[in-house]
Design an enzyme around this catalytic site. Structure first.
Site, PDB file in Angstrom:
ATOM      1  N   ARG A 175       7.615   5.655  -4.443  1.00  0.00           N
ATOM      2  CA  ARG A 175       6.847   5.236  -5.615  1.00  0.00           C
ATOM      3  C   ARG A 175       5.814   6.296  -5.994  1.00  0.00           C
ATOM      4  NH1 ARG A 175       4.482   1.598  -1.639  1.00  0.00           N
ATOM      5  NH2 ARG A 175       2.288   2.079  -1.454  1.00  0.00           N
TER       6      ARG A 175
ATOM      7  N   HIS B 135       8.161   2.257   8.311  1.00  0.00           N
ATOM      8  CA  HIS B 135       8.367   0.840   7.963  1.00  0.00           C
ATOM      9  C   HIS B 135       9.853   0.523   7.761  1.00  0.00           C
ATOM     10  CE1 HIS B 135       4.093   0.592   7.893  1.00  0.00           C
ATOM     11  NE2 HIS B 135       3.949   1.265   6.765  1.00  0.00           N
TER      12      HIS B 135
ATOM     13  N   ASP C 254      -0.753   2.944  12.483  1.00  0.00           N
ATOM     14  CA  ASP C 254      -0.858   2.844  11.034  1.00  0.00           C
ATOM     15  C   ASP C 254      -2.285   2.606  10.542  1.00  0.00           C
ATOM     16  OD1 ASP C 254      -0.315   2.607   8.367  1.00  0.00           O
ATOM     17  OD2 ASP C 254       1.161   1.014   8.531  1.00  0.00           O
TER      18      ASP C 254
HETATM   19 ZN    ZN Z   1       1.125   4.081   6.540  1.00  0.00          ZN
END
Ligand code: ZN
Length: 458
Positions: A213, A273, A324
């Protein structure tokens, strides 16, 4: 360098007893001898518990440590990843070079104490508060390098390409200007980092297109083509269902499908992810040799979803773990939650194994995360064997659910039972960085960290 003598150690061929580990002056393991005899009169240090390789933390955004615990109030019944992201942008706004140094310094100590010995910093906070590059365009990345060297943790720094606000090519929002880096600026950052990175045996420089994105897939393909083939490349992909829908609307393909089709994804890539994937996409990731970068605590915190791990492992896929958002620093908990997520979804137990495999789940996921994490960070770690960096964690038997555990019961005890971090001593490149649960720089680093948090909040 001292030689080490471990009463028990996790070696590539399995658990071994009475293991002598000889380490060279450069912090590399020279020899590993199981069933050794503790020699008299020689300078050999006896370890206080089971030794395991240091874990790779393959995905971290250091600055987000500044907002850990501050994004847990409901402000709107539709709170989601996207409202969390607004809070994250506000935190990012207050983090300048000095704040980043102080946050990362303390965070890296927290990582070491938890048993992580190398971290991948997916770093997108490049510019000043007005969106202008610093005099050295790599200023912020260099702060991470210096913090990691001061604290003594291995680092793979991954400066991020960040070009647009979404698949529709919308320009960056004002809050995203600090992240702005097109291909040209990113290459300047990488060039500058080559200088900052001289003479460091624990440093690697890669890069990270933020996500499809934020970066058109043609640019992802192009930048990969101008860099050496073994460059470490990380990308966020398919974290949120909305991202998948937007990608299909704009390109006709799902994000992982598009990436695998259009970019030269291979073993030096890490897909962060990859939560929302179909079976064919899983098989394509596995076939490419890329690592799936899983961050179970953050994925749970953000409500991302659950990665289909069993199916991925059955197709031969490899994974590693990352902290993360740094809301919690604990590889043991990451692995526990990874397995528990699967159990809650499927209503069965012991699921993080290939379909036809048996045995210890803790043993399997710990080894898989060591190997996948090391590959994803492009560093010679994750194994206690000659030629690898001497990165290891010594466990505290008193913190294990089963203090007398042997073999993979040690890992099952550390991951699924016990209380607190099961780590007492941590070595990176032959140097003890944590002794008896303490890092020598901890008090000073905490003071600077707390002061930096106050400046960020102001
Ligand atoms: Zn990340």
């Amino acid at each position: 360098m001292p030689s080490l003598f471990a009463p028990t150690a996790l070696l590539p061929e399995g658990w071994a007893r009475n293991v002598r580990i000889d380490i060279g002056e450069d912090g590399t393991i020279l020899a590993v001898t199981p069933d050794a005899i503790l020699p008299l009169g020689e300078r050999v240090e006896r370890l206080a518990g089971p030794a395991v390789p240091g874990m790779a933390n393959l995905h971290s955004h250091a600055f987000q440590r500044a907002m850990a615990g501050l994004a847990e109030k409901r402000r709107d019944p539709s709170d989601s990843f996207w409202t969390w992201r607004e809070a994250m942008y506000r935190a990012a706004h207050g983090v300048g070079p000095d704040e980043l140094s102080d946050i990362a310094g303390f965070l890296f100590i927290e990582m070491l104490k938890a048993g992580y010995t190398t971290v991948g910093e997916f770093h997108y906070l490049h510019n000043d508060a007005h969106g202008a590059p610093y005099a050295d365009p790599a200023e912020m990345s260099a702060r991470l390098i210096h913090a990691s060297a001061d604290i003594g943790i291995g680092l793979t720094v991954l400066p991020v390409l960040y070009m647009r606000a979404g698949f529709d090519n919308a320009p960056l929002e004002p809050a995203q200007r600090r992240f702005a880096a097109d291909e040209e600026r990113l290459l300047r950052i990488l060039e500058s980092l080559r200088w900052h990175g001289r003479d460091q045996t624990t440093l690697r420089v890669g890069l990270a297109p933020h996500s499809l994105r934020a970066v058109p897939v043609e640019i992802v393909r192009h930048i990969a083509s101008v860099l050496p083939e073994d460059t470490t490349i990380h990308i966020h992909v398919a974290e949120q269902e909305r991202e998948v829908e937007d990608c299909i609307a704009a390109t006709g393909a799902r994000p992982v499908e598009l990436l695998m089709m259009e970019a030269p994804v291979g073993p030096s890539w890490c897909l962060i992810h990859a939560t929302h994937v179909e079976h064919e996409e899983l098989a394509d990731i596995a076939a490419s040799g890329a690592i799936a970068g899983l961050c179970p605590i953050t994925e749970a915190n953000l409500g991302d979803g659950v990665f289909p791990l069993g199916a991925f492992l059955t197709t031969g896929g490899r994974f590693g773990i990352g902290s993360d958002s740094n809301v919690a620093l604990n590889p043991w908990e990451e692995l526990r939650l990874l397995e528990y997520g699967q159990r809650l979804v499927h209503g069965r137990r012991c699921l993080s194994l290939p379909e036809d495999a048996d045995g210890s789940v803790g043993g399997a996921i710990f080894r898989a995360a060591l190997s996948g994490g090391a590959a994803a960070l492009g560093q010679p770690v994750g194994v206690i064997a000659p030629g690898f960096r001497a990165d290891l964690a010594v466990l505290d038997r008193l913190k294990l659910a089963q203090p007398d555990a042997e073999g993979d019961d040690i890992l099952d005890s550390a991951i699924f039972g016990g209380s607190g971090l099961p780590v007492r001593d941590v070595m990176v490149a032959g140097i003890w960085r944590v002794r008896d649960g303490r890092h020598p720089g901890e008090e000073a680093a905490r003071g600077r960290f707390v002061a930096a948090l106050r400046r960020v909040a102001a």
